[in-house]
Design a protein around this motif. Structure first.
Motif, mmCIF file in Angstrom:
data_model
loop_
_atom_site.group_PDB
_atom_site.id
_atom_site.type_symbol
_atom_site.label_atom_id
_atom_site.label_comp_id
_atom_site.label_asym_id
_atom_site.label_seq_id
_atom_site.Cartn_x
_atom_site.Cartn_y
_atom_site.Cartn_z
ATOM 1 N N GLY A 28 0.791 -1.225 0.000
ATOM 2 C CA GLY A 28 0.000 0.000 0.000
ATOM 3 C C GLY A 28 0.824 1.275 0.000
ATOM 4 O O GLY A 28 0.277 2.368 -0.031
ATOM 5 N N THR A 29 2.146 1.161 0.012
ATOM 6 C CA THR A 29 3.014 2.334 -0.006
ATOM 7 C C THR A 29 2.895 3.046 -1.345
ATOM 8 O O THR A 29 2.875 2.405 -2.396
ATOM 9 C CB THR A 29 4.486 1.921 0.239
ATOM 10 O OG1 THR A 29 4.582 1.274 1.498
ATOM 11 C CG2 THR A 29 5.415 3.117 0.205
ATOM 12 N N SER A 30 2.828 4.359 -1.316
ATOM 13 C CA SER A 30 2.745 5.122 -2.566
ATOM 14 C C SER A 30 4.116 5.166 -3.238
ATOM 15 O O SER A 30 5.148 4.923 -2.606
ATOM 16 C CB SER A 30 2.266 6.549 -2.301
ATOM 17 O OG SER A 30 3.287 7.304 -1.682
ATOM 18 N N VAL A 31 4.101 5.482 -4.521
ATOM 19 C CA VAL A 31 5.345 5.590 -5.289
ATOM 20 C C VAL A 31 6.258 6.625 -4.636
ATOM 21 O O VAL A 31 7.448 6.375 -4.423
ATOM 22 C CB VAL A 31 5.044 5.960 -6.760
ATOM 23 C CG1 VAL A 31 6.317 6.301 -7.507
ATOM 24 C CG2 VAL A 31 4.294 4.835 -7.450
ATOM 25 N N ARG A 32 5.722 7.790 -4.315
ATOM 26 C CA ARG A 32 6.534 8.862 -3.722
ATOM 27 C C ARG A 32 7.101 8.429 -2.372
ATOM 28 O O ARG A 32 8.266 8.654 -2.073
ATOM 29 C CB ARG A 32 5.702 10.127 -3.578
ATOM 30 C CG ARG A 32 6.497 11.342 -3.245
ATOM 31 C CD ARG A 32 7.394 11.838 -4.356
ATOM 32 N NE ARG A 32 6.622 12.419 -5.421
ATOM 33 C CZ ARG A 32 7.109 12.653 -6.630
ATOM 34 N NH1 ARG A 32 8.357 12.385 -6.924
ATOM 35 N NH2 ARG A 32 6.360 13.156 -7.577
ATOM 36 N N ALA A 33 6.282 7.771 -1.544
ATOM 37 C CA ALA A 33 6.751 7.312 -0.235
ATOM 38 C C ALA A 33 7.846 6.250 -0.381
ATOM 39 O O ALA A 33 8.803 6.221 0.390
ATOM 40 C CB ALA A 33 5.586 6.767 0.578
ATOM 41 N N ALA A 34 7.715 5.392 -1.386
ATOM 42 C CA ALA A 34 8.739 4.375 -1.628
ATOM 43 C C ALA A 34 10.056 5.034 -2.024
ATOM 44 O O ALA A 34 11.134 4.601 -1.586
ATOM 45 C CB ALA A 34 8.274 3.409 -2.718
ATOM 46 N N LEU A 35 9.984 6.087 -2.833
ATOM 47 C CA LEU A 35 11.197 6.819 -3.207
ATOM 48 C C LEU A 35 11.865 7.416 -1.978
ATOM 49 O O LEU A 35 13.082 7.324 -1.814
ATOM 50 C CB LEU A 35 10.864 7.950 -4.179
ATOM 51 C CG LEU A 35 10.607 7.573 -5.617
ATOM 52 C CD1 LEU A 35 10.197 8.807 -6.411
ATOM 53 C CD2 LEU A 35 11.822 6.930 -6.237
ATOM 54 N N LEU A 36 11.059 8.035 -1.145
ATOM 55 C CA LEU A 36 11.605 8.672 0.055
ATOM 56 C C LEU A 36 12.178 7.646 1.032
ATOM 57 O O LEU A 36 13.108 7.938 1.784
ATOM 58 C CB LEU A 36 10.528 9.515 0.732
ATOM 59 C CG LEU A 36 10.036 10.711 -0.101
ATOM 60 C CD1 LEU A 36 8.827 11.366 0.551
ATOM 61 C CD2 LEU A 36 11.147 11.718 -0.333
ATOM 62 N N ARG A 37 11.643 6.439 0.993
ATOM 63 C CA ARG A 37 12.110 5.363 1.871
ATOM 64 C C ARG A 37 13.415 4.750 1.359
ATOM 65 O O ARG A 37 14.171 4.164 2.127
ATOM 66 C CB ARG A 37 11.008 4.306 1.938
ATOM 67 C CG ARG A 37 11.143 3.362 3.071
ATOM 68 C CD ARG A 37 9.919 2.474 3.104
ATOM 69 N NE ARG A 37 10.105 1.429 4.069
ATOM 70 C CZ ARG A 37 9.360 1.262 5.138
ATOM 71 N NH1 ARG A 37 8.335 2.049 5.359
ATOM 72 N NH2 ARG A 37 9.604 0.291 5.979
#
Length: 104
Positions: A28-37
């Protein structure tokens, strides 16, 4: 409760080097959140991960804040073009025509 994790890839190609990272993110992680992670910001501090254009497997993601990643997705971070492809083709064609005219 245990969070279910999935693996995705994050790729970026700078002018001088490229990187491919494998990242584990919760479902459920968003694309943007995955990038930041990911650690791509540490590798390329000049990147603004909150606003950069991104895609998944070559298709631009219009809304990376709401698009959820899926297991196996490859998030691609796009950088601005250095030259307009149409202009490059036009210049190459003009150069070829000039070379052809000189050889006749």
């Amino acid at each position: 409760m245990v969070e279910v994790m999935i693996e995705i890839e994050v790729v970026y190609a700078a002018v001088d080097r490229q990187v491919l990272l494998t990242v584990a993110v919760p479902v459920g992680t968003s694309v943007r959140a995955a990038l930041l992670r990911s650690t791509v910001a540490e590798e390329f501090p000049e990147l603004d991960l909150t606003h950069c254009p991104v895609g998944i497997f070559g298709k631009v993601v219009a809304d990376p804040e709401s698009r959820a990643v899926q297991a196996g997705d490859r998030i691609e971070i796009y950088r601005p073009l250095l030259a307009d492809p149409k202009e490059v083709r036009r210049l190459r064609a003009a150069k070829a025509a000039e070379a052809k005219a000189r050889n006749q």
